[in-house]
Design a protein around this motif. Structure first.
Motif: not given
Length: 85
Positions: A64-75
């Motif tokens: 929803a156009s929020a800042p990018y965050r890490i995903t579960q795959t990224g973790l």
């Protein structure tokens, strides 16, 4: 998954609670990115190229156009880094 040192640094900052803020052009493309750590400092080695690679690998995402965050795959991808102080 093979990721570069710069990608690793950005993912590590995001895993600790940071985010990537972005600016979009009128056509919808991302034109500028800034990676913030959880303390509010800017990570200088987060470029548009690194941002695109992380997004392509689905290691980060925005909702929803929020800042990018890490995903579960990224973790799962990020490795522990030693604190070199």
């Amino acid at each position: 998954m093979n990721i570069s040192k710069d990608e690793q640094r950005v993912l590590h900052a995001l895993a600790q609670g940071g985010c990537i803020r972005f600016d979009r052009a009128p056509n919808g493309r991302v034109t500028d990115v800034l990676c913030y750590t959880r303390d509010g400092h800017v990570l200088s080695n987060c470029t548009l190229d690194i941002f695109a690679r992380l997004r392509r690998k689905r290691l980060i995402r925005s909702q929803a156009s929020a800042p990018y965050r890490i995903t579960q795959t990224g973790l799962r991808t990020v490795r522990a880094q030693l604190d070199n102080r």
